[in-house]
Design a protein around this motif. Structure first.
Motif, mmCIF file in Angstrom:
data_model
loop_
_atom_site.group_PDB
_atom_site.id
_atom_site.type_symbol
_atom_site.label_atom_id
_atom_site.label_comp_id
_atom_site.label_asym_id
_atom_site.label_seq_id
_atom_site.Cartn_x
_atom_site.Cartn_y
_atom_site.Cartn_z
ATOM 1 N N ILE A 201 -11.760 -4.611 11.433
ATOM 2 C CA ILE A 201 -12.975 -3.939 11.933
ATOM 3 C C ILE A 201 -14.155 -4.284 11.026
ATOM 4 C CG2 ILE A 201 -14.057 -1.702 12.463
ATOM 5 C CD1 ILE A 201 -11.193 -0.650 12.975
ATOM 6 N N GLY A 202 -13.896 -4.367 9.737
ATOM 7 C CA GLY A 202 -14.919 -4.842 8.813
ATOM 8 C C GLY A 202 -16.030 -3.845 8.524
ATOM 9 N N LYS A 203 -15.722 -2.542 8.624
ATOM 10 C CA LYS A 203 -16.719 -1.532 8.238
ATOM 11 C C LYS A 203 -16.268 -0.820 6.963
ATOM 12 C CE LYS A 203 -18.283 -0.885 13.007
ATOM 13 N NZ LYS A 203 -18.414 0.028 14.155
ATOM 14 N N LEU A 204 -17.097 0.098 6.445
ATOM 15 C CA LEU A 204 -16.792 0.752 5.174
ATOM 16 C C LEU A 204 -15.978 2.040 5.359
ATOM 17 C CD1 LEU A 204 -20.284 0.394 3.434
ATOM 18 C CD2 LEU A 204 -18.220 -0.950 2.982
ATOM 19 N N ILE A 205 -15.284 2.443 4.285
ATOM 20 C CA ILE A 205 -14.573 3.735 4.289
ATOM 21 C C ILE A 205 -15.607 4.854 4.299
ATOM 22 C CG2 ILE A 205 -13.137 5.271 2.872
ATOM 23 C CD1 ILE A 205 -11.692 2.722 1.861
ATOM 24 N N LEU A 206 -15.390 5.860 5.162
ATOM 25 C CA LEU A 206 -16.354 6.959 5.277
ATOM 26 C C LEU A 206 -16.305 7.858 4.045
ATOM 27 C CD1 LEU A 206 -18.356 8.373 7.358
ATOM 28 C CD2 LEU A 206 -16.455 9.940 7.764
ATOM 29 N N ASN A 207 -15.078 8.284 3.661
ATOM 30 C CA ASN A 207 -14.938 9.207 2.538
ATOM 31 C C ASN A 207 -13.619 8.907 1.823
ATOM 32 O OD1 ASN A 207 -14.500 11.324 0.791
ATOM 33 N ND2 ASN A 207 -15.115 12.919 2.246
ATOM 34 N N LYS A 208 -13.732 8.306 0.644
ATOM 35 C CA LYS A 208 -12.540 7.844 -0.080
ATOM 36 C C LYS A 208 -11.607 8.986 -0.464
ATOM 37 C CE LYS A 208 -14.752 3.682 -1.613
ATOM 38 N NZ LYS A 208 -15.335 2.857 -2.653
ATOM 39 N N ASN A 209 -12.178 10.193 -0.634
ATOM 40 C CA ASN A 209 -11.352 11.334 -1.036
ATOM 41 C C ASN A 209 -10.396 11.794 0.057
ATOM 42 O OD1 ASN A 209 -12.555 11.425 -3.559
ATOM 43 N ND2 ASN A 209 -14.250 12.658 -2.787
ATOM 44 N N LYS A 210 -10.671 11.373 1.295
ATOM 45 C CA LYS A 210 -9.795 11.781 2.408
ATOM 46 C C LYS A 210 -8.523 10.939 2.481
ATOM 47 C CE LYS A 210 -13.156 13.648 5.655
ATOM 48 N NZ LYS A 210 -13.391 13.867 7.077
ATOM 49 N N ILE A 211 -8.513 9.805 1.798
ATOM 50 C CA ILE A 211 -7.381 8.890 1.910
ATOM 51 C C ILE A 211 -6.327 9.216 0.853
ATOM 52 C CG2 ILE A 211 -6.679 6.465 1.781
ATOM 53 C CD1 ILE A 211 -9.484 5.712 2.700
ATOM 54 N N VAL A 212 -5.071 9.377 1.296
ATOM 55 C CA VAL A 212 -3.971 9.643 0.367
ATOM 56 C C VAL A 212 -2.859 8.626 0.644
ATOM 57 C CG1 VAL A 212 -2.463 11.404 -0.609
ATOM 58 C CG2 VAL A 212 -4.517 12.109 0.637
ATOM 59 N N ILE A 213 -2.495 7.881 -0.391
ATOM 60 C CA ILE A 213 -1.464 6.847 -0.217
ATOM 61 C C ILE A 213 -0.292 7.116 -1.169
ATOM 62 C CG2 ILE A 213 -0.968 4.364 -0.419
ATOM 63 C CD1 ILE A 213 -3.895 3.856 0.439
ATOM 64 N N HIS A 214 0.907 7.004 -0.627
ATOM 65 C CA HIS A 214 2.133 7.240 -1.416
ATOM 66 C C HIS A 214 3.014 5.992 -1.397
ATOM 67 C CE1 HIS A 214 1.578 11.695 -1.226
ATOM 68 N NE2 HIS A 214 0.957 11.368 -0.109
ATOM 69 N N PHE A 215 3.723 5.769 -2.484
ATOM 70 C CA PHE A 215 4.836 4.818 -2.489
ATOM 71 C C PHE A 215 6.114 5.661 -2.528
ATOM 72 C CE2 PHE A 215 2.807 0.783 -4.590
ATOM 73 C CZ PHE A 215 1.971 0.653 -3.487
ATOM 74 N N ASP A 216 6.885 5.624 -1.457
ATOM 75 C CA ASP A 216 8.101 6.440 -1.429
ATOM 76 C C ASP A 216 9.239 5.805 -0.624
ATOM 77 O OD1 ASP A 216 7.015 6.691 1.097
ATOM 78 O OD2 ASP A 216 7.051 8.875 1.174
ATOM 79 N N HIS A 217 8.891 4.974 0.363
ATOM 80 C CA HIS A 217 9.936 4.488 1.271
ATOM 81 C C HIS A 217 10.879 3.500 0.599
ATOM 82 C CE1 HIS A 217 8.424 6.800 4.474
ATOM 83 N NE2 HIS A 217 9.068 6.147 5.415
ATOM 84 N N ALA A 218 10.335 2.648 -0.214
ATOM 85 C CA ALA A 218 11.178 1.711 -0.962
ATOM 86 C C ALA A 218 10.495 1.460 -2.295
ATOM 87 C CB ALA A 218 11.377 0.406 -0.191
ATOM 88 N N GLY B 53 12.347 10.025 -4.082
ATOM 89 C CA GLY B 53 11.770 9.223 -2.997
ATOM 90 C C GLY B 53 12.570 9.401 -1.721
ATOM 91 N N CYS B 54 12.336 8.497 -0.756
ATOM 92 C CA CYS B 54 13.036 8.591 0.532
ATOM 93 C C CYS B 54 14.481 8.114 0.430
ATOM 94 C CB CYS B 54 12.318 7.755 1.591
ATOM 95 S SG CYS B 54 10.612 8.254 1.863
ATOM 96 N N GLY B 55 14.742 7.254 -0.560
ATOM 97 C CA GLY B 55 16.103 6.818 -0.826
ATOM 98 C C GLY B 55 16.764 6.147 0.359
ATOM 99 N N ALA B 56 18.024 6.540 0.600
ATOM 100 C CA ALA B 56 18.854 5.860 1.603
ATOM 101 C C ALA B 56 18.419 6.145 3.041
ATOM 102 C CB ALA B 56 20.308 6.276 1.419
ATOM 103 N N CYS B 57 17.501 7.081 3.231
ATOM 104 C CA CYS B 57 17.175 7.559 4.582
ATOM 105 C C CYS B 57 16.666 6.468 5.507
ATOM 106 C CB CYS B 57 16.168 8.699 4.496
ATOM 107 S SG CYS B 57 15.735 9.441 6.064
ATOM 108 N N ILE B 58 15.979 5.457 4.946
ATOM 109 C CA ILE B 58 15.435 4.447 5.857
ATOM 110 C C ILE B 58 16.168 3.104 5.739
ATOM 111 C CG2 ILE B 58 13.133 5.053 6.697
ATOM 112 C CD1 ILE B 58 13.320 3.447 3.428
ATOM 113 N N GLY B 59 17.343 3.117 5.133
ATOM 114 C CA GLY B 59 18.201 1.939 5.179
ATOM 115 C C GLY B 59 17.651 0.712 4.476
ATOM 116 N N ARG B 60 16.887 0.943 3.453
ATOM 117 C CA ARG B 60 16.246 -0.164 2.753
ATOM 118 C C ARG B 60 16.868 -0.354 1.374
ATOM 119 N NH1 ARG B 60 10.835 -0.676 3.851
ATOM 120 N NH2 ARG B 60 11.069 -0.176 6.008
#
Lengths: 159, 420
Positions: B47-64, B354-361
């Motif tokens: 899309i190539g536009k800017l983030i509206l509000n960076k504080n709204k974004i939450v990113i986790h590393f958990d699946h693998a 974390g998510c561990g074995a739940c997603i088979g990874r």
């Protein structure tokens, strides 16, 4: 003329593309393993323009967008199901995979004609009319997905 | 005036909202994880536009996480690079996204959270709208800060009675999945209420919205009460004052009343969450792997129950027993209170959070023709590895009893509530 790939009720996203293949986001790569466990012959034999016909709750389970991406990547023209799981339905619209709601009597390999604009479906000389998509969803579909829509529009214009 | 979901949207939009309407609504938080963020970045970049509000974004590393292979490692690197370039602050590597969202205080009554994960419904336990979305919409929402919703009709589930010893919220939810089926609440909001819910602590309440996903629901919701507020104040980083959201003269599409008093422990059988049987009908099924954890049943209180059953005993020689605490906070508490020691001494394998074995990874992949008994929420073919393996779902107590016996076992036998 397109051919039918017939599926039953409750086809889940793990069956569409198992989690272990979601390491890539490349549609062609994902398509190599689409339905690999439930229909191992699918990825080898599917032809561009084929149509998936399914029962209720198609695409249930995880939110993985890899599922509609894998189907689109395989060349499938559209999915026609009795009903969809909500996240899959949203994902399909957003990535530009047409999804129609219609209860159709069809067999594996039947020949089918689908007019995506009108929702008219012809199969075995029977004619069906799929539920029309809501107007704001049509705007997204006509743009080829939400990403293309937002390149030229504001989200408020959907309303 | 209305159901909980109508109340949430009415408060957000400052006008009366009714089921069936399509609304465009501001989002409080946009959550995604290591599996769904790469596609979100792709949509965002296109899309190539800017983030509206960076504080709204939450990113986790958990699946693998940590990465089990090169492809995942490269995905993680790509996400970290994006986070650094964009200057995002809400980046967590502390466990399963939904648990960390609650612990870190993002989930409060009335908030609207979209998550790139189907179990985002979990937040409904705190009267927040949590709904699962695909990656593209996650990336789109970084730019727009809002998205469209069709306000759903509501199915009301009224739970009464109190559970027998050895029976838990998980058993009740599996019973509900059996009644409603995997398709029973598709597109709907599901409200859980009644004296049973009123008396239930938060860690058990969470199961119902969390698994409302498995019956197709857009969201699962429980009204705000003192239990909700106390948990937010004492167990999370959330800052008050908190809104109190309850249904007001609601009109429900359907109401289902269930008395839980006579319910036995339940098991969902492979490969669907709605194939549910009383555990007594599955007694002799040999189990190769027991997996205890996940956003459904990997909380401290769950692990405390498991420890109470395993303490001083050895798990079956023929069964791998894997325990994956849902978050670092839970892991730390287990360590502090001696639970990890109990698990280790009983022959379990305790993994990182974390998510561990739940997603088979990673963390416990199943071989061909193996059977697993898990505390997960989903048992689809191939989910934990080999498509030839079978997955059974039950409570942490049932998983612990099964771990000791090496076959599916009613936890009431182990705790002496009933005879074998």
């Amino acid at each position: 003329m397109s051919r039918v790939w017939k599926f039953s009720d409750d086809v889940n996203t793990d069956e569409i593309i198992p989690g272990r293949f979601n390491l890539t986001i490349n549609p062609k790569e994902l398509a190599k393993n689409v339905f690999c466990e439930v229909r191992p012959e699918f990825s080898k034999n599917v032809k561009t323009g084929d149509v998936i016909i399914a029962g209720s709750n198609f695409g249930c389970g995880s939110s993985r967008e890899h599922a509609p991406v894998a189907i689109k990547g395989s060349g499938v023209k559209c999915v026609i199901a009795k009903s969809y799981a909500r996240i899959f339905f949203r994902n399909a619209i957003n990535i530009g995979l047409p999804v129609l709601e219609c209860d159709i009597d069809a067999k594996q390999g039947d020949e089918i004609e689908v007019d995506l604009k009108t929702g008219k479906i012809i199969i075995n000389n029977d004619e069906y009319k799929a539920e029309p998509l809501p107007e704001f969803i049509l705007k997204i579909v006509e743009a080829g997905g939400i990403v293309n829509y937002l390149k030229n529009h504001d989200i408020e214009e959907l309303q | 005036m209305g159901t909980i979901i109508e109340e949430i949207f009415s408060k957000k939009l400052g006008r009366k909202v009714k089921a069936g309407e399509i609304v465009i609504c501001d989002i409080d938080y946009i959550m995604s994880h290591d599996n769904t963020t790469p596609l979100a970045i792709k949509a965002f970049s296109e899309i190539g536009k800017l983030i509206l509000n960076k504080n709204k974004i939450v990113i986790h590393f958990d699946h693998a996480y940590p990465a089990p292979n090169i492809i995942v490692a490269n995905n993680h690197k790509k996400i970290r690079d994006f986070i650094n370039v964009q200057g995002l602050k809400n980046f967590f590597r502390k466990g399963v996204c939904h648990q960390v969202m609650i612990e870190e205080g993002f989930v409060t009554p009335g908030s609207v959270i979209i998550g790139g994960d189907s179990h985002s419904n979990t937040y409904g336990a705190f009267t927040a709208l949590g709904a699962g979305f695909g990656s593209t919409e996650i990336g789109v929402s970084w730019i727009t800060g809002k998205t469209w919703f069709k306000v759903p009709q509501t199915i009301h589930i009224i739970l009464s009675g109190s559970l027998q010893k050895g029976v838990y919220a998980k058993d009740v939810m599996l019973h509900i999945a059996k009644i409603l089926t995997m398709n029973g609440a598709t597109y709907k909001s599901v409200e859980f209420s009644g004296e049973f819910i009123d008396n239930l602590p938060m860690h058990e309440r969470i199961i119902f919205p969390n698994m409302s996903t498995e019956i197709g629901a857009k969201c699962g919701l429980i009204k705000t009460d003192q239990t909700t507020i106390n948990y937010l104040k004492n167990q999370t980083n959330a800052k008050g004052p908190f809104e109190i959201i309850v249904p007001i003269n609601p009109i429900y599409e359907r109401e289902i009343e269930i008395n839980v008093s006579k319910l036995d422990p339940q098991v969902a059988c492979h490969p669907k969450v709605d194939i549910v049987k009383p555990i007594s009908e599955l007694n002799n099924i040999q189990i190769d792997e027991v997996f205890i954890g996940t956003c459904t049943n990997g909380r401290y209180e769950d692990l405390e129950i498991v420890a109470s059953i395993l303490k001083g005993k050895r798990v079956s020689e023929n069964t791998r027993v894997i325990i994956t605490p849902a978050s670092k906070r839970i892991y730390d508490k287990c360590l502090e209170n001696g639970l990890i020691k109990i698990f280790n001494e009983s022959g379990c394998i305790v993994t990182g959070f974390g998510c561990g074995a739940c997603i088979g990874r990673h963390g416990g992949i199943l071989a061909d023709n193996e059977n697993a008994f898990t505390t997960m929420n989903r048992n689809f073919t191939g989910r934990m590895g080999s498509p030839k393996a079978k997955i059974f779902l039950g409570s942490p107590a049932a998983a612990a009893a099964t771990a000791l016996a090496g076959k599916i076992t009613d936890p009431r036998i182990i705790v002496g509530e009933i005879d074998e």
